[in-house]
Write a protein that holds these residues in place. Structure first.
Motif, short mmCIF file in Angstrom:
data_model
loop_
_atom_site.label_atom_id
_atom_site.label_comp_id
_atom_site.label_asym_id
_atom_site.label_seq_id
_atom_site.Cartn_x
_atom_site.Cartn_y
_atom_site.Cartn_z
N ALA A 224 0.85 -1.20 0.00
CA ALA A 224 0.00 0.00 0.00
C ALA A 224 0.88 1.25 0.00
N GLY A 225 1.48 1.54 -1.16
CA GLY A 225 2.46 2.62 -1.26
C GLY A 225 1.90 4.02 -1.43
N ASP A 226 0.56 4.14 -1.57
CA ASP A 226 -0.04 5.48 -1.65
C ASP A 226 -0.33 5.94 -0.23
N THR A 227 0.72 6.33 0.48
CA THR A 227 0.59 6.65 1.91
C THR A 227 0.04 8.06 2.16
N PHE A 228 -0.08 8.85 1.11
CA PHE A 228 -0.56 10.23 1.29
C PHE A 228 -2.08 10.29 1.41
N ARG A 229 -2.75 9.18 1.06
CA ARG A 229 -4.21 9.14 1.17
C ARG A 229 -4.60 7.98 2.09
N ALA A 230 -5.19 8.31 3.22
CA ALA A 230 -5.63 7.26 4.15
C ALA A 230 -6.66 6.35 3.48
N ALA A 231 -7.50 6.95 2.62
CA ALA A 231 -8.54 6.18 1.93
C ALA A 231 -7.93 5.11 1.02
N ALA A 232 -6.78 5.43 0.42
CA ALA A 232 -6.12 4.47 -0.47
C ALA A 232 -5.63 3.25 0.30
N ILE A 233 -5.08 3.49 1.50
CA ILE A 233 -4.60 2.39 2.35
C ILE A 233 -5.78 1.52 2.78
N GLU A 234 -6.87 2.16 3.19
CA GLU A 234 -8.07 1.42 3.61
C GLU A 234 -8.65 0.59 2.47
N GLN A 235 -8.65 1.18 1.26
CA GLN A 235 -9.16 0.47 0.09
C GLN A 235 -8.34 -0.77 -0.21
N ILE A 236 -7.02 -0.62 -0.16
CA ILE A 236 -6.13 -1.76 -0.41
C ILE A 236 -6.35 -2.85 0.64
N GLU A 237 -6.50 -2.43 1.90
CA GLU A 237 -6.76 -3.40 2.98
C GLU A 237 -8.06 -4.16 2.73
N GLU A 238 -9.07 -3.44 2.30
CA GLU A 238 -10.38 -4.06 2.01
C GLU A 238 -10.25 -5.07 0.88
N TRP A 239 -9.51 -4.71 -0.16
CA TRP A 239 -9.29 -5.64 -1.26
C TRP A 239 -8.51 -6.87 -0.79
N GLY A 240 -7.56 -6.65 0.13
CA GLY A 240 -6.80 -7.76 0.69
C GLY A 240 -7.70 -8.75 1.40
N LYS A 241 -8.66 -8.22 2.18
CA LYS A 241 -9.62 -9.08 2.90
C LYS A 241 -10.52 -9.82 1.93
N ARG A 242 -11.00 -9.12 0.92
CA ARG A 242 -11.93 -9.71 -0.05
C ARG A 242 -11.28 -10.82 -0.86
N THR A 243 -10.01 -10.64 -1.17
CA THR A 243 -9.34 -11.59 -2.05
C THR A 243 -8.44 -12.59 -1.32
N GLY A 244 -8.23 -12.36 -0.01
CA GLY A 244 -7.34 -13.25 0.75
C GLY A 244 -5.88 -13.02 0.40
#
Length: 391
Positions: A224-244
């Motif tokens: 999750a290298g887009d550290t300037f946007r908290a929303a980007a980190i959260e989105q990546i985390e959500e995709w991680g959960k959805r896809t395992g």
């Protein structure tokens, strides 16, 4: 007197013998009882032992049966999973309904029953420019079309339309079957660096690519290298959960290069097949962006040992010529290996696909035609051309 004493002695002796015999009998009975008790005890122990052995055997059989049942259940479930029908993909031509109604249907209508003259070419120029093909490519296409029409002495407008179709196909020359595939090699760590401005669908594209690769049996990790946007980190985390898929992240505002370093190092140490790396989407300062991406590229090469890796640019196709300008800037900064065109099913006019791939001389790897995971499709130029020009 002597006889009386004799009989008295005889009785006494007999009584003693009887007592002795009783004692002997009791002793024998006791010995017999002890033997019987010992035998009973041994029999009981033997029975308990046998019972335990039977119990253990039954338990083992039961466990083996249970294990076999579980294995059969797992095999059955796996078989069911494998035989499950994947969501049926809609034909690409249905997904491209909006662009087809816009640019491509107008293009066909324009040629119907028209005379081949300067007015027709002027009308074509206007339509191509409106459809996001851009001024330079429009002039090039119209000039080439006029030459071919004159050379082949075409008179019917339908023939001119067919010639135009061939010219547009030629603009997708960089999209060969080999070029549009992701360069993923077995037995090594593959890197996919994803770049693009905010709001183009970069994070969503990363999640969808991760899912596709995981479904193909690849071990995938996301940084999750887009550290300037908290929303980007959260989105990546959500995709991680959805896809395992595992996600490496740091706190909001951290150095993006540090996240890239951690991700690539983790991926290499734990034998991941693919590391997909998100990056910040800021374009307000080209110099800062260049420095940041240069730093990231250096870290990737040092940590992975790979000099060449996929660098994909995500472009929102609805932004038209602005998307082309973004593409040119990123192409100056990094060595792009391909393009992801998102939102092609929406208000995209459709023409932008030609100048982006032709001017940058880069293939389109994926095209986004919907919200579903399956709607980020590997780009097939033949399928695309057939879809957009079909009735």
């Amino acid at each position: 007197m002597a006889l009386k004493n004799f009989f008295k002695f005889g009785k006494k002796k007999k009584k003693e013998e009887e007592i002795e015999e009783t004692k002997e009998t009791e002793k024998n009975e006791k010995i017999k009882k002890n033997i019987e008790n010992k035998e009973n005890k041994e029999n009981k122990e033997e029975k308990i032992k046998k019972g335990n052995e039977i119990s253990e055997k039954n338990k083992k059989l039961k466990n083996e049966k249970k294990s076999e049942e579980n294995e059969n259940k797992e095999e059955k479930e796996e078989k069911i999973e494998k035989t499950k029908k994947k969501p049926k993909l809609k034909p690409l031509k249905d997904r491209l309904a909006t662009p087809k109604k816009g640019f491509f249907s107008k293009l066909k209508e324009m040629f119907l029953g028209k005379t081949i003259d300067d007015e027709l070419y002027e009308e074509l120029e206007e339509l191509l420019i409106q459809s996001d093909i851009g001024m330079d490519m429009t002039m090039e296409i119209v000039a080439d079309l006029e030459k071919q029409v004159a050379k082949k002495r075409l008179k019917a407008s339908q023939d001119v339309y067919e010639e135009l179709k061939e010219l547009l196909k030629d603009k997708l020359v960089y999209n060969t079957e080999e070029n549009t595939k992701l360069d993923i090699q077995d037995g090594k760590l593959n890197i996919i660096l994803v770049v693009g401005v905010n709001g183009v669908g970069k994070t969503t594209s990363i999640g969808k690519i991760a899912k596709k690769l995981k479904d193909e049996g690849k071990k995938v990790i996301i940084g999750a290298g887009d550290t300037f946007r908290a929303a980007a980190i959260e989105q990546i985390e959500e995709w991680g959960k959805r896809t395992g898929v595992e996600v490496v992240k740091q706190s909001h505002g951290s150095d993006p290069a540090a996240v890239i370093f951690d991700t690539v190092k983790t991926a290499k140490n734990r034998n991941f097949d693919v590391a997909i790396l998100d990056t910040a989407g800021r374009l307000h300062n080209k110099r800062d962006l260049m420095k940041e991406l240069e730093k990231i590229n250096k870290i990737i090469k040092e940590q992975s040992g790979n000099d060449k890796f996929e660098t994909l640019l995500v472009i929102d196709s609805t932004t038209g010529q602005n998307g082309l300008e973004q593409a040119k800037i990123f192409n100056e900064i990094v060595d792009l290996t391909g393009i992801i065109l998102t939102k092609f099913d929406g208000t995209a006019k459709g023409g932008i696909i030609f100048p982006i791939t032709n001017e940058l001389k880069k293939p389109i790897k994926f095209i986004g035609v919907g919200e579903g995971i399956e709607d980020l499709r590997k780009f097939d130029s033949k399928e695309f051309v057939e879809a957009i020009f079909s009735d």
